[in-house]
Structure formats: C-alpha cells, structure tokens
Motif scaffolding. Sequence first.
Motif, PDB file in Angstrom:
ATOM      1  N   PRO A  32      39.952  38.086  31.680  1.00 18.55           N
ATOM      2  CA  PRO A  32      41.386  38.277  31.422  1.00 18.55           C
ATOM      3  C   PRO A  32      41.817  37.787  30.043  1.00 18.55           C
ATOM      4  O   PRO A  32      42.667  38.402  29.390  1.00 18.55           O
ATOM      5  CB  PRO A  32      42.057  37.471  32.540  1.00 18.55           C
ATOM      6  CG  PRO A  32      41.030  37.373  33.612  1.00 18.55           C
ATOM      7  CD  PRO A  32      39.715  37.288  32.894  1.00 18.55           C
ATOM      8  N   PHE A  33      41.213  36.682  29.591  1.00 17.26           N
ATOM      9  CA  PHE A  33      41.545  36.165  28.262  1.00 17.26           C
ATOM     10  C   PHE A  33      41.133  37.148  27.173  1.00 17.26           C
ATOM     11  O   PHE A  33      41.886  37.394  26.221  1.00 17.26           O
ATOM     12  CB  PHE A  33      40.861  34.817  28.044  1.00 17.26           C
ATOM     13  CG  PHE A  33      41.004  34.269  26.657  1.00 17.26           C
ATOM     14  CD1 PHE A  33      42.201  33.695  26.242  1.00 17.26           C
ATOM     15  CD2 PHE A  33      39.957  34.333  25.747  1.00 17.26           C
ATOM     16  CE1 PHE A  33      42.339  33.192  24.955  1.00 17.26           C
ATOM     17  CE2 PHE A  33      40.082  33.835  24.468  1.00 17.26           C
ATOM     18  CZ  PHE A  33      41.279  33.263  24.073  1.00 17.26           C
ATOM     19  N   HIS A  34      39.952  37.720  27.305  1.00 17.55           N
ATOM     20  CA  HIS A  34      39.480  38.676  26.301  1.00 17.55           C
ATOM     21  C   HIS A  34      40.309  39.947  26.314  1.00 17.55           C
ATOM     22  O   HIS A  34      40.587  40.527  25.248  1.00 17.55           O
ATOM     23  CB  HIS A  34      38.007  38.999  26.552  1.00 17.55           C
ATOM     24  CG  HIS A  34      37.092  37.839  26.298  1.00 17.55           C
ATOM     25  ND1 HIS A  34      35.887  37.660  26.949  1.00 17.55           N
ATOM     26  CD2 HIS A  34      37.224  36.775  25.467  1.00 17.55           C
ATOM     27  CE1 HIS A  34      35.320  36.549  26.522  1.00 17.55           C
ATOM     28  NE2 HIS A  34      36.109  35.999  25.633  1.00 17.55           N
ATOM     29  N   VAL A  35      40.722  40.406  27.498  1.00 20.09           N
ATOM     30  CA  VAL A  35      41.551  41.609  27.582  1.00 20.09           C
ATOM     31  C   VAL A  35      42.908  41.355  26.923  1.00 20.09           C
ATOM     32  O   VAL A  35      43.400  42.174  26.132  1.00 20.09           O
ATOM     33  CB  VAL A  35      41.729  42.053  29.049  1.00 20.09           C
ATOM     34  CG1 VAL A  35      42.756  43.187  29.147  1.00 20.09           C
ATOM     35  CG2 VAL A  35      40.403  42.501  29.628  1.00 20.09           C
ATOM     36  N   GLY A  36      43.530  40.208  27.246  1.00 18.54           N
ATOM     37  CA  GLY A  36      44.813  39.875  26.638  1.00 18.54           C
ATOM     38  C   GLY A  36      44.710  39.715  25.130  1.00 18.54           C
ATOM     39  O   GLY A  36      45.572  40.176  24.378  1.00 18.54           O
ATOM     40  N   SER A  37      43.632  39.088  24.665  1.00 18.68           N
ATOM     41  CA  SER A  37      43.425  38.918  23.229  1.00 18.68           C
ATOM     42  C   SER A  37      43.228  40.265  22.547  1.00 18.68           C
ATOM     43  O   SER A  37      43.740  40.504  21.447  1.00 18.68           O
ATOM     44  CB  SER A  37      42.215  38.014  22.971  1.00 18.68           C
ATOM     45  OG  SER A  37      42.399  36.740  23.545  1.00 18.68           O
ATOM     46  N   GLY A  38      42.477  41.150  23.213  1.00 17.55           N
ATOM     47  CA  GLY A  38      42.271  42.487  22.666  1.00 17.55           C
ATOM     48  C   GLY A  38      43.577  43.245  22.531  1.00 17.55           C
ATOM     49  O   GLY A  38      43.809  43.942  21.526  1.00 17.55           O
ATOM     50  N   ALA A  65      51.565  48.552  29.613  1.00 16.63           N
ATOM     51  CA  ALA A  65      50.262  47.887  29.599  1.00 16.63           C
ATOM     52  C   ALA A  65      50.425  46.374  29.510  1.00 16.63           C
ATOM     53  O   ALA A  65      49.725  45.611  30.204  1.00 16.63           O
ATOM     54  CB  ALA A  65      49.431  48.398  28.418  1.00 16.63           C
ATOM     55  N   ALA A  66      51.373  45.916  28.683  1.00 11.33           N
ATOM     56  CA  ALA A  66      51.616  44.472  28.569  1.00 11.33           C
ATOM     57  C   ALA A  66      52.144  43.898  29.879  1.00 11.33           C
ATOM     58  O   ALA A  66      51.717  42.825  30.322  1.00 11.33           O
ATOM     59  CB  ALA A  66      52.609  44.203  27.436  1.00 11.33           C
ATOM     60  N   LEU A  67      53.064  44.614  30.517  1.00  7.74           N
ATOM     61  CA  LEU A  67      53.611  44.144  31.791  1.00  7.74           C
ATOM     62  C   LEU A  67      52.529  44.072  32.863  1.00  7.74           C
ATOM     63  O   LEU A  67      52.538  43.170  33.712  1.00  7.74           O
ATOM     64  CB  LEU A  67      54.747  45.060  32.247  1.00  7.74           C
ATOM     65  CG  LEU A  67      56.026  45.011  31.407  1.00  7.74           C
ATOM     66  CD1 LEU A  67      57.065  45.974  31.971  1.00  7.74           C
ATOM     67  CD2 LEU A  67      56.586  43.602  31.355  1.00  7.74           C
ATOM     68  N   ALA A  68      51.587  45.018  32.832  1.00 11.85           N
ATOM     69  CA  ALA A  68      50.484  44.988  33.798  1.00 11.85           C
ATOM     70  C   ALA A  68      49.620  43.745  33.597  1.00 11.85           C
ATOM     71  O   ALA A  68      49.221  43.088  34.571  1.00 11.85           O
ATOM     72  CB  ALA A  68      49.644  46.256  33.665  1.00 11.85           C
ATOM     73  N   LEU A  69      49.340  43.400  32.331  1.00 10.71           N
ATOM     74  CA  LEU A  69      48.555  42.197  32.050  1.00 10.71           C
ATOM     75  C   LEU A  69      49.284  40.940  32.497  1.00 10.71           C
ATOM     76  O   LEU A  69      48.685  40.015  33.059  1.00 10.71           O
ATOM     77  CB  LEU A  69      48.251  42.121  30.549  1.00 10.71           C
ATOM     78  CG  LEU A  69      47.287  43.173  29.987  1.00 10.71           C
ATOM     79  CD1 LEU A  69      47.209  43.069  28.471  1.00 10.71           C
ATOM     80  CD2 LEU A  69      45.904  43.023  30.598  1.00 10.71           C
ATOM     81  N   VAL A  70      50.603  40.903  32.262  1.00 11.72           N
ATOM     82  CA  VAL A  70      51.390  39.745  32.677  1.00 11.72           C
ATOM     83  C   VAL A  70      51.432  39.631  34.193  1.00 11.72           C
ATOM     84  O   VAL A  70      51.322  38.529  34.757  1.00 11.72           O
ATOM     85  CB  VAL A  70      52.813  39.837  32.088  1.00 11.72           C
ATOM     86  CG1 VAL A  70      53.703  38.745  32.666  1.00 11.72           C
ATOM     87  CG2 VAL A  70      52.771  39.728  30.571  1.00 11.72           C
ATOM     88  N   ALA A  71      51.590  40.771  34.879  1.00  9.87           N
ATOM     89  CA  ALA A  71      51.622  40.757  36.342  1.00  9.87           C
ATOM     90  C   ALA A  71      50.308  40.239  36.916  1.00  9.87           C
ATOM     91  O   ALA A  71      50.295  39.441  37.869  1.00  9.87           O
ATOM     92  CB  ALA A  71      51.922  42.160  36.872  1.00  9.87           C
ATOM     93  N   LEU A  72      49.185  40.669  36.334  1.00  4.24           N
ATOM     94  CA  LEU A  72      47.884  40.181  36.800  1.00  4.24           C
ATOM     95  C   LEU A  72      47.743  38.679  36.559  1.00  4.24           C
ATOM     96  O   LEU A  72      47.197  37.953  37.395  1.00  4.24           O
ATOM     97  CB  LEU A  72      46.765  40.949  36.079  1.00  4.24           C
ATOM     98  CG  LEU A  72      46.589  42.413  36.488  1.00  4.24           C
ATOM     99  CD1 LEU A  72      45.541  43.089  35.605  1.00  4.24           C
ATOM    100  CD2 LEU A  72      46.196  42.530  37.955  1.00  4.24           C
ATOM    101  N   ALA A  73      48.241  38.214  35.421  1.00  3.37           N
ATOM    102  CA  ALA A  73      48.184  36.776  35.138  1.00  3.37           C
ATOM    103  C   ALA A  73      49.000  35.986  36.155  1.00  3.37           C
ATOM    104  O   ALA A  73      48.594  34.911  36.615  1.00  3.37           O
ATOM    105  CB  ALA A  73      48.688  36.505  33.718  1.00  3.37           C
ATOM    106  N   ASN A  74      50.166  36.534  36.546  1.00  4.78           N
ATOM    107  CA  ASN A  74      50.987  35.857  37.549  1.00  4.78           C
ATOM    108  C   ASN A  74      50.299  35.821  38.909  1.00  4.78           C
ATOM    109  O   ASN A  74      50.341  34.798  39.606  1.00  4.78           O
ATOM    110  CB  ASN A  74      52.347  36.563  37.654  1.00  4.78           C
ATOM    111  CG  ASN A  74      53.329  36.134  36.599  1.00  4.78           C
ATOM    112  OD1 ASN A  74      54.010  35.117  36.737  1.00  4.78           O
ATOM    113  ND2 ASN A  74      53.394  36.891  35.518  1.00  4.78           N
TER     114      ASN A  74
END
Length: 327
Positions: A223-229, A312-321
């Motif tokens: 998840p960190f690498h995906v968010g950084s990408g 796409a950003a909201l999807a990453l944030v939702a997964l982090a939550n």
Amino acid sequence: MTGPFRNNNPFAVLFLLFYGLLLRFGTFAASTPAVRSEADGWLYERMFGWTFTPSVAPSLIAALLTVVQALSINFIVNREKLLGRPNHLPGMAHLILSSLFPEWWGLSSAMVANTLLVPVLGSLSGLFNNQRPGKDLFNAGLLIGLACLFHKPALGFILLVFAALFTMGARKTSDWLVALFGLAIPFYFLLSGLYLFDRWEEAASLLPKSGIHLPLVKGSAFPFHVGSGYMVLLLLYGIWRIQTQVQRMLIRNRKVWNVLAFHLILAIAIPFLTAPGDIASRLLLAPPLAVFHASGYQHSKPRWLPEALHVAALALVALANLRAIQA
C-alpha cells in the motif's frame, strides 16, 4: 467529483472541513494516539507527550490542523493566482495527500511543523518587488525557528528563505541577517529559560541528528508503494501541465513556482538526512506537493481525467481507512 472545489464558493470552506474529517474516518474509529519520534522537538515533547483524554482527542486535533493547513495553502495559491482563477483544489489535494497513509493521520511533530511552515510560503511569495522585505523575512525566520522546537529537522527550511532571496532578486546583507535573527529568537528565549531554571543539559537535544534515514514501513509495503507511486505520477503530470501554462504566467508567478519547487526538494531531502526512518516525518512534503497536484487537477485535458485521478485517490484513502479499522 472535483466540481465543488473548482470555484471560489465560500461554502466550499465548510465542505473542506467535512471532507477532511470524512477522509480519515478510520483514525477516529481506531483512536490513533499522538505519534512520538526521535525528531520531536523540545516544545512538542512537553505539549503533546502525555496521554490524552478522551483518546480520540489527538485524532481530532490532527484532523483540524490538516484542515487549517489546507485553508492556508488555498489562500496563498489564490492570492498569488498560481492556478489562474481562484478555487479550492489545492486544499482538496492537501487533504487527500495527508490521508493517503495511516502514518500521516496521527498528531505528530511534523504535522505541527507543517502548520507553521505553510505561512512561511506566504511570507516568501510576497518578496518579489518588495522594497521593504524585512517584516516578511523576519516572520519567515521566526516561524521556522518555532517549527524547529516542534520538529527538529525543520531547521533545514532556513535554506528555503535563502533560496527565495536568490530567486526573487538580489538582496542586501541586512535582509539575510533579519531572517537569521527571526530564526534565533525562539532559541534565544528557550535557552535563556533553560539556563535560568538550571536545565542547561537539555540544550544539547535541540538540534537534529544527521545521517541517512530510509523510510521504514510497518506491515505490508505494497500500500505504501502504491500510494507513493500515485503521488509521483500526479506530481509529474502537474509539472507537465505547469510547463504548458508557463508562457502565460507573470514573472512573479514563475518565481513563486520556483520557490515551491525548492520547498518540495527540501521536504523530500530533509527527512532522509535528519529524521528517523518513520513515515510520519515525510509529511513535510505534503503542502508543496499539494500545489503541484492541484495544477494537474486544474489544467487536465480531457476533462474526465481529473475526475478519474480524484476517484483513484479516494479509493486509496478508503483502503487505508479499512486497513486502519481492521488493525
């Protein structure tokens, strides 16, 4: 979905507040505690180094500080007309960036330092054609000095003041001294207090320790690498869109973008050189990065692209939550 942020509607400020709280609902469910780190400054350890009651208080303080930063960034960008017409896209981008990683949700010294460093950008952006820059330079130095007392690596941002002086035009020696005087004021009063109360040994802990520190990811690094990408891709796209608009920019705007670019470079480099390997210290890059991301949202062609980037950003944030709640 970026529509509510594309104009200067005053109600968008309330929407930013609601948006900032909603993006990190996981931190309220998990009651994320205040983050402790070797980079914490003397003042942070005394103000936030205790157990909060209720336990959700650090999460709420962190969320409110992030919203304050978003509003401050928005004000500076709109005042300088960096994106053309006024909008709330920089604030939106900052809230999304600050919510990408659970390590950035907790109340940390880097978050408090960001709250002080964002107004530094506002002071430095006003240096162009300013015949009496002493007030702005003093304020910038003073804010950086205060930020150091919360997050020790923030000391490196005095280089941002010097870079702004070079970028905005040749300045007198007195301008440099005024900035350094502002930087020294918080340390002067703190050191005086330590001396008077016979606690001089604490002075050795005021400055950051140097060294190479790579970020250490707890748990799965995917998840960190995906968010950084995502951050890097949108940064590159934002820079490209800025280049397509540069011919229509005023000289003042180009210089402010140069200062923002140097701020981003410092925010990337300083944690690697002075901060420990925790992810929380990397939060320093969020404010300047948000402005470049906002350029990508604002100038995107075709028009569906910013909506796709936002989703796409909201999807990453939702997964982090979800990961934070399940942890």
